[in-house]
Design a protein around this motif. Structure first.
Motif, short mmCIF file in Angstrom:
data_model
loop_
_atom_site.label_atom_id
_atom_site.label_comp_id
_atom_site.label_asym_id
_atom_site.label_seq_id
_atom_site.Cartn_x
_atom_site.Cartn_y
_atom_site.Cartn_z
N ASN A 24 -3.56 -48.26 30.55
CA ASN A 24 -3.87 -47.79 29.08
C ASN A 24 -3.34 -49.30 28.40
OD1 ASN A 24 -1.09 -48.11 29.15
ND2 ASN A 24 -0.84 -45.93 28.74
N LYS A 25 -3.65 -49.29 26.99
CA LYS A 25 -3.39 -50.43 26.08
C LYS A 25 -1.99 -50.78 25.89
CE LYS A 25 -5.30 -52.01 21.73
NZ LYS A 25 -6.15 -51.67 20.48
N GLN A 26 -1.03 -49.49 26.10
CA GLN A 26 0.25 -50.01 25.87
C GLN A 26 0.94 -50.89 27.13
OE1 GLN A 26 2.80 -46.76 25.50
NE2 GLN A 26 4.47 -47.90 24.77
N HIS B 212 -0.06 -54.60 26.57
CA HIS B 212 0.62 -54.99 25.43
C HIS B 212 1.90 -55.34 25.98
CE1 HIS B 212 2.00 -55.74 21.29
NE2 HIS B 212 2.81 -55.17 21.56
#
Length: 64
Positions: A2-4, A7
């Motif tokens: 996922n994007k998190q 990040h």
């Protein structure tokens, strides 16, 4: 993934790759390899120095 995840982990992964490349180039040869190893091993130190000299995040005191 996922994007998190990306990040949070992009910079540590890049710093790890930089350190690994610097260590391997120090073991491989001389002259140009030594210069490359100094540069690659200096990148994490520059990042640490930047965050020590100018911290980011909240400036509020954390009193409970």
């Amino acid at each position: 993934m996922n994007k998190q995840f990306w990040h949070i982990w992009t910079m540590p992964i890049l710093l790890g790759i930089s350190s690994l490349a610097g260590l391997i180039s120090a073991l491989v040869g001389n002259d140009g390899w030594d210069t490359l190893s100094w540069l690659m091993l200096g990148i994490p130190l520059l990042v640490i120095g930047r965050f020590v000299s100018k911290p980011t995040g909240s400036t509020k005191s954390r009193t409970s």
